[in-house]
Motif scaffolding. Structure first.
Motif, PDB file in Angstrom:
ATOM      1  N   SER A 299       0.826  -1.202   0.000  1.00  0.00           N
ATOM      2  CA  SER A 299       0.000   0.000   0.000  1.00  0.00           C
ATOM      3  C   SER A 299       0.864   1.257   0.000  1.00  0.00           C
ATOM      4  CB  SER A 299      -0.917   0.006   1.226  1.00  0.00           C
ATOM      5  OG  SER A 299      -1.550   1.258   1.384  1.00  0.00           O
ATOM      6  N   GLU A 300       0.344   2.320  -0.618  1.00  0.00           N
ATOM      7  CA  GLU A 300       1.057   3.594  -0.573  1.00  0.00           C
ATOM      8  C   GLU A 300       1.031   4.199   0.824  1.00  0.00           C
ATOM      9  OE1 GLU A 300      -0.786   6.423  -3.117  1.00  0.00           O
ATOM     10  OE2 GLU A 300      -2.757   6.277  -2.156  1.00  0.00           O
ATOM     11  N   ASN A 301       0.147   3.674   1.686  1.00  0.00           N
ATOM     12  CA  ASN A 301       0.058   4.140   3.066  1.00  0.00           C
ATOM     13  C   ASN A 301       0.729   3.174   4.044  1.00  0.00           C
ATOM     14  OD1 ASN A 301      -1.414   6.470   2.393  1.00  0.00           O
ATOM     15  ND2 ASN A 301      -3.344   5.325   2.413  1.00  0.00           N
ATOM     16  N   TYR A 302       1.629   2.356   3.526  1.00  0.00           N
ATOM     17  CA  TYR A 302       2.388   1.478   4.417  1.00  0.00           C
ATOM     18  C   TYR A 302       3.114   2.339   5.445  1.00  0.00           C
ATOM     19  CZ  TYR A 302       5.435  -2.418   5.793  1.00  0.00           C
ATOM     20  OH  TYR A 302       6.095  -3.402   6.489  1.00  0.00           O
ATOM     21  N   TYR A 303       3.156   1.864   6.688  1.00  0.00           N
ATOM     22  CA  TYR A 303       3.578   2.723   7.798  1.00  0.00           C
ATOM     23  C   TYR A 303       4.985   3.304   7.635  1.00  0.00           C
ATOM     24  CZ  TYR A 303       6.136  -1.320   9.763  1.00  0.00           C
ATOM     25  OH  TYR A 303       6.987  -2.371   9.971  1.00  0.00           O
ATOM     26  N   THR A 304       5.866   2.618   6.918  1.00  0.00           N
ATOM     27  CA  THR A 304       7.221   3.160   6.752  1.00  0.00           C
ATOM     28  C   THR A 304       7.218   4.466   5.954  1.00  0.00           C
ATOM     29  OG1 THR A 304       7.548   1.783   4.783  1.00  0.00           O
ATOM     30  CG2 THR A 304       8.283   0.884   6.899  1.00  0.00           C
ATOM     31  N   ASN A 305       6.164   4.693   5.165  1.00  0.00           N
ATOM     32  CA  ASN A 305       6.075   5.925   4.381  1.00  0.00           C
ATOM     33  C   ASN A 305       5.681   7.131   5.230  1.00  0.00           C
ATOM     34  OD1 ASN A 305       6.685   4.491   2.019  1.00  0.00           O
ATOM     35  ND2 ASN A 305       4.527   3.982   1.662  1.00  0.00           N
ATOM     36  N   PHE A 306       5.373   6.899   6.515  1.00  0.00           N
ATOM     37  CA  PHE A 306       4.991   7.990   7.404  1.00  0.00           C
ATOM     38  C   PHE A 306       6.102   8.344   8.399  1.00  0.00           C
ATOM     39  CE2 PHE A 306       1.046   6.449   5.768  1.00  0.00           C
ATOM     40  CZ  PHE A 306       0.150   7.504   5.810  1.00  0.00           C
ATOM     41  N   LEU A 307       7.176   7.575   8.390  1.00  0.00           N
ATOM     42  CA  LEU A 307       8.228   7.798   9.380  1.00  0.00           C
ATOM     43  C   LEU A 307       8.900   9.162   9.238  1.00  0.00           C
ATOM     44  CD1 LEU A 307       9.915   4.283   9.598  1.00  0.00           C
ATOM     45  CD2 LEU A 307       8.963   5.580  11.507  1.00  0.00           C
ATOM     46  N   HIS A 308       8.920   9.706   8.024  1.00  0.00           N
ATOM     47  CA  HIS A 308       9.566  11.009   7.842  1.00  0.00           C
ATOM     48  C   HIS A 308       8.780  12.131   8.523  1.00  0.00           C
ATOM     49  CE1 HIS A 308       6.493  11.140   4.680  1.00  0.00           C
ATOM     50  NE2 HIS A 308       6.645  12.457   4.668  1.00  0.00           N
ATOM     51  N   LEU A 309       7.536  11.853   8.934  1.00  0.00           N
ATOM     52  CA  LEU A 309       6.720  12.851   9.623  1.00  0.00           C
ATOM     53  C   LEU A 309       6.909  12.809  11.140  1.00  0.00           C
ATOM     54  CD1 LEU A 309       3.370  12.315   7.663  1.00  0.00           C
ATOM     55  CD2 LEU A 309       5.071  14.119   7.292  1.00  0.00           C
ATOM     56  N   ASP A 310       7.676  11.863  11.619  1.00  0.00           N
ATOM     57  CA  ASP A 310       7.834  11.674  13.061  1.00  0.00           C
ATOM     58  C   ASP A 310       8.427  12.916  13.719  1.00  0.00           C
ATOM     59  OD1 ASP A 310       8.039  10.173  15.571  1.00  0.00           O
ATOM     60  OD2 ASP A 310      10.192  10.196  15.166  1.00  0.00           O
ATOM     61  N   GLN A 311       7.697  13.463  14.689  1.00  0.00           N
ATOM     62  CA  GLN A 311       8.135  14.690  15.356  1.00  0.00           C
ATOM     63  C   GLN A 311       9.402  14.486  16.175  1.00  0.00           C
ATOM     64  OE1 GLN A 311       4.782  15.804  17.742  1.00  0.00           O
ATOM     65  NE2 GLN A 311       3.641  16.716  16.040  1.00  0.00           N
ATOM     66  N   LEU A 312       9.517  13.341  16.822  1.00  0.00           N
ATOM     67  CA  LEU A 312      10.662  13.127  17.701  1.00  0.00           C
ATOM     68  C   LEU A 312      11.974  13.169  16.928  1.00  0.00           C
ATOM     69  CD1 LEU A 312      12.044  12.432  20.332  1.00  0.00           C
ATOM     70  CD2 LEU A 312      11.484  10.032  19.949  1.00  0.00           C
ATOM     71  N   THR A 313      12.033  12.464  15.817  1.00  0.00           N
ATOM     72  CA  THR A 313      13.265  12.448  15.029  1.00  0.00           C
ATOM     73  C   THR A 313      13.612  13.847  14.543  1.00  0.00           C
ATOM     74  OG1 THR A 313      12.827  10.172  14.324  1.00  0.00           O
ATOM     75  CG2 THR A 313      14.391  11.454  13.017  1.00  0.00           C
ATOM     76  N   ARG A 314      12.607  14.567  14.051  1.00  0.00           N
ATOM     77  CA  ARG A 314      12.855  15.922  13.550  1.00  0.00           C
ATOM     78  C   ARG A 314      13.330  16.856  14.661  1.00  0.00           C
ATOM     79  NH1 ARG A 314       7.944  17.196  11.904  1.00  0.00           N
ATOM     80  NH2 ARG A 314       7.432  18.508  13.689  1.00  0.00           N
ATOM     81  N   GLU A 315      12.642  16.837  15.797  1.00  0.00           N
ATOM     82  CA  GLU A 315      12.999  17.736  16.894  1.00  0.00           C
ATOM     83  C   GLU A 315      14.343  17.357  17.516  1.00  0.00           C
ATOM     84  OE1 GLU A 315      10.938  20.519  17.989  1.00  0.00           O
ATOM     85  OE2 GLU A 315      10.344  20.004  15.941  1.00  0.00           O
ATOM     86  N   ARG A 316      14.630  16.068  17.579  1.00  0.00           N
ATOM     87  CA  ARG A 316      15.905  15.630  18.158  1.00  0.00           C
ATOM     88  C   ARG A 316      17.075  16.060  17.279  1.00  0.00           C
ATOM     89  NH1 ARG A 316      19.005  11.149  17.332  1.00  0.00           N
ATOM     90  NH2 ARG A 316      17.422  10.170  16.000  1.00  0.00           N
ATOM     91  N   LEU A 317      16.953  15.852  15.980  1.00  0.00           N
ATOM     92  CA  LEU A 317      18.039  16.231  15.077  1.00  0.00           C
ATOM     93  C   LEU A 317      18.217  17.742  15.006  1.00  0.00           C
ATOM     94  CD1 LEU A 317      17.473  13.687  12.153  1.00  0.00           C
ATOM     95  CD2 LEU A 317      19.124  13.564  14.035  1.00  0.00           C
ATOM     96  N   ALA A 318      17.149  18.484  15.292  1.00  0.00           N
ATOM     97  CA  ALA A 318      17.242  19.950  15.301  1.00  0.00           C
ATOM     98  C   ALA A 318      17.774  20.484  16.625  1.00  0.00           C
ATOM     99  CB  ALA A 318      15.870  20.557  15.010  1.00  0.00           C
ATOM    100  N   GLY A 319      18.009  19.597  17.588  1.00  0.00           N
ATOM    101  CA  GLY A 319      18.561  20.024  18.870  1.00  0.00           C
ATOM    102  C   GLY A 319      17.554  20.645  19.804  1.00  0.00           C
ATOM    103  N   ARG A 320      16.264  20.319  19.619  1.00  0.00           N
ATOM    104  CA  ARG A 320      15.229  20.904  20.474  1.00  0.00           C
ATOM    105  C   ARG A 320      14.712  19.935  21.535  1.00  0.00           C
ATOM    106  NH1 ARG A 320      13.887  23.516  15.368  1.00  0.00           N
ATOM    107  NH2 ARG A 320      12.557  21.756  14.766  1.00  0.00           N
ATOM    108  N   THR A 321      15.119  18.675  21.476  1.00  0.00           N
ATOM    109  CA  THR A 321      14.690  17.706  22.478  1.00  0.00           C
ATOM    110  C   THR A 321      15.654  16.527  22.500  1.00  0.00           C
ATOM    111  OG1 THR A 321      12.780  16.474  23.334  1.00  0.00           O
ATOM    112  CG2 THR A 321      13.201  16.298  20.983  1.00  0.00           C
ATOM    113  N   LEU A 322      15.616  15.756  23.585  1.00  0.00           N
ATOM    114  CA  LEU A 322      16.454  14.564  23.757  1.00  0.00           C
ATOM    115  C   LEU A 322      17.892  14.828  23.322  1.00  0.00           C
ATOM    116  CD1 LEU A 322      15.064  12.001  24.931  1.00  0.00           C
ATOM    117  CD2 LEU A 322      13.437  13.463  23.751  1.00  0.00           C
ATOM    118  N   HIS A 323      18.456  15.896  23.840  1.00  0.00           N
ATOM    119  CA  HIS A 323      19.771  16.380  23.415  1.00  0.00           C
ATOM    120  C   HIS A 323      20.849  15.308  23.548  1.00  0.00           C
ATOM    121  CE1 HIS A 323      17.390  19.930  24.295  1.00  0.00           C
ATOM    122  NE2 HIS A 323      18.244  20.660  23.598  1.00  0.00           N
TER     123      HIS A 323
END
Length: 511
Positions: A299-323
């Motif tokens: 499916s085009e909605n297979y869960y791995t296609n949504f991982l890029h939207l994960d807030q934790l990964t984005r915020e962590r790599l930006a240095g805003r959380t889980l430093h």
């Protein structure tokens, strides 16, 4: 550098304020014990959120005993089931230590616990349980807690344990574990980041005020000695001013080092953070037409296609959380929010009497339509620094199946932790001097700097005082909720009212 490692299992689970079903949880936990491993882990840490109803969690102690007991039973039952399936030799069988009363032996366990509970601790809804096969190898146990819910109470908060693990071969390493539950709801992303900031500032393993008091006494003693010395010697005023500035600078560095050692980022310790971190894949709630992740690889909605939207990964790599923390790649489906099919048969309450696990069909579920499915339940760790020639070896990082008692899936991390001594894990003097020379040496100026070298934020000197005040509010709120919203509380309240009325009637009758 040593090649020895510690076999560690960390599991996080949002219990939905319900008693866990021991046989069901043990069956799933057995999966975690068997993944990429032939033997049992040496240390097991359970990070639990919504561990019990809020009134019970706020009061604590006796009211949480049965909730903790079930996890101990499930862990030892899972260990027994694991060992029954192969020719594994349980090294804990030769241990001379006994398990704590809080953990009861399962009937199918042959009368022996494989794991001993070292410590169970909670701050409101959030709890942590530390187990070991050889409990005598864990020493210097320290605890920390912080609440950042309503009025700094523990409806949301974090609790930590720190211990020194000493292997039988004389090697040792220090371990810090943090269990937390951050702010919920899609739109609360800034608050989740702020919650992590509260953990960095307030989750301290020693009272900062006591550290400050000791340093003030030491400074006063040195000042008195300096005054006596300067009164007997004539010196240049500018030279004395320079010496005074140097002394103040040294005092500031010592204070920063003391605060660093009592923080979650203690330089000489490994760090693991687990919990319902509540980071989502959107800042808004879904509409009836929103696309949801699914488990169909085609499916085009297979869960791995949504991982890029994960807030934790984005915020962590930006240095805003889980430093400074790292995470093994996420390959499992979203862990929240599930609705269990009400037509599915309930789980059994025990085994079939012959010691064998009962068969149970897979739990039927759907994603809740009013919440975007997300990877809310996560486990992160502080990777070893570049001055140490070793790395964490992750054996497995996965989610367990859906359970009938919760809308979250448990997540576990099985990892080999290098037995690096605290002295070797701490930054060398050259690294500290280089970091100080690259910019401000004060906390908060640590962009891109290992948190073992410099704290990302300032420590709150009043952390323990704030927690003590929050704990008093929890007890008051817990008893109020218990008396006003539970059957047991209503019975107690009714009995007290009846006794009061009876006493008043007897008093009036005798007067």
């Amino acid at each position: 550098m040593t090649d020895s490692t510690l076999d560690l299992l960390v599991l996080t689970f949002n219990c939905a304020a319900k008693l866990v079903n021991v046989p069901e949880f043990a069956r799933h936990l057995r999966t975690a014990l068997e993944r990429e491993a032939a033997d049992l882990p040496e240390v097991v840490v359970l990070s639990l959120q919504e561990v019990a109803p809020l009134s019970y969690a706020f009061i604590g102690d006796y009211f949480l005993k049965q909730y903790f007991e079930r996890f101990g039973e499930a862990l030892n039952l899972a260990a027994s089931l694991h060992l029954q399936t192969g020719n594994h030799q349980d090294a804990s069988a030769t241990s001379s230590t006994s398990s704590l009363p809080l953990v009861h032996t399962s009937p199918s366990n042959g009368g022996r616990n494989h794991f001993t509970l070292i410590r169970a601790l909670n701050v409101g809804y959030t709890a942590i349980m530390l187990f070991a096969r050889h409990p005598d190898r864990l020493t210097n146990i320290q605890a920390a807690e912080v609440g950042f819910g309503v009025a700094e109470m523990g409806n949301k908060g974090a609790v930590g344990l720190r211990a020194l693990y000493e292997a039988g071969n004389g090697e040792s390493t220090e371990l810090t574990f943090v269990s937390t539950h951050l702010a919920a709801m899609e739109w609360n992303l800034p608050r989740r980041n702020a919650n992590w900031g509260a953990i960095m500032r307030g989750l301290t393993f020693e009272d900062p005020e006591e550290v400050l008091s000791r340093m003030r006494r030491d400074a006063a003693s040195r000042s008195q000695s300096r005054s006596l010395s300067s009164s007997s010697e004539e010196g240049d005023a500018s030279e004395q001013a320079r010496l005074l500035r140097e002394e103040h600078h040294e005092q500031d560095l010592r204070l920063q080092q003391h605060f660093h050692n009592l923080s979650v980022f203690k330089p000489s310790s490994h760090l693991f953070v687990a919990g319902d971190l509540n980071y989502r894949i959107s800042t808004t709630s879904p509409t009836p037409y929103s696309a949801f992740p699914n488990l169909d690889p085609g499916s085009e909605n297979y869960y791995t296609n949504f991982l890029h939207l994960d807030q934790l990964t984005r915020e962590r790599l930006a240095g805003r959380t889980l430093h400074g923390l790292s995470e093994s790649p996420v390959t499992f489906p979203p862990t929240y929010k599930y609705v269990v099919d009400s037509k599915a048969p309930p789980a059994g309450d025990g085994d079939d009497g012959d010691g064998e696990e009962e068969e149970e069909e897979e739990v039927k579920w759907v994603f809740a339509p009013h919440r975007y499915p997300g990877w809310t339940d996560r486990i992160l760790f502080l990777e070893l620094p570049p001055w140490v020639d070793a790395k964490m070896r992750v054996r497995a990082y996965d989610a367990l199946p859906v359970m009938r008692t919760s809308d979250h899936r448990p997540v576990f991390l099985r990892v080999d932790v290098p037995l690096v001594s605290p002295a070797d894990l701490a930054p060398p003097a050259a690294v500290r001097e280089s970091a100080a020379g690259a910019g401000s040496a004060s906390p908060g100026a640590s962009n891109g700097v290992d948190p073992r070298v410099r704290l990302p934020v300032e420590i709150d000197p009043e952390a323990w005082e704030r927690r003590a005040a929050g704990r008093k509010r929890e007890i008051a709120a817990g008893w109020t909720m218990f008396l006003g919203s539970t059957r047991q509380g209503a019975l107690i309240l009714g009995t007290l009212l009846a006794a009061t009325a009876g006493g008043y009637w007897l008093f009036r009758s005798s007067s």
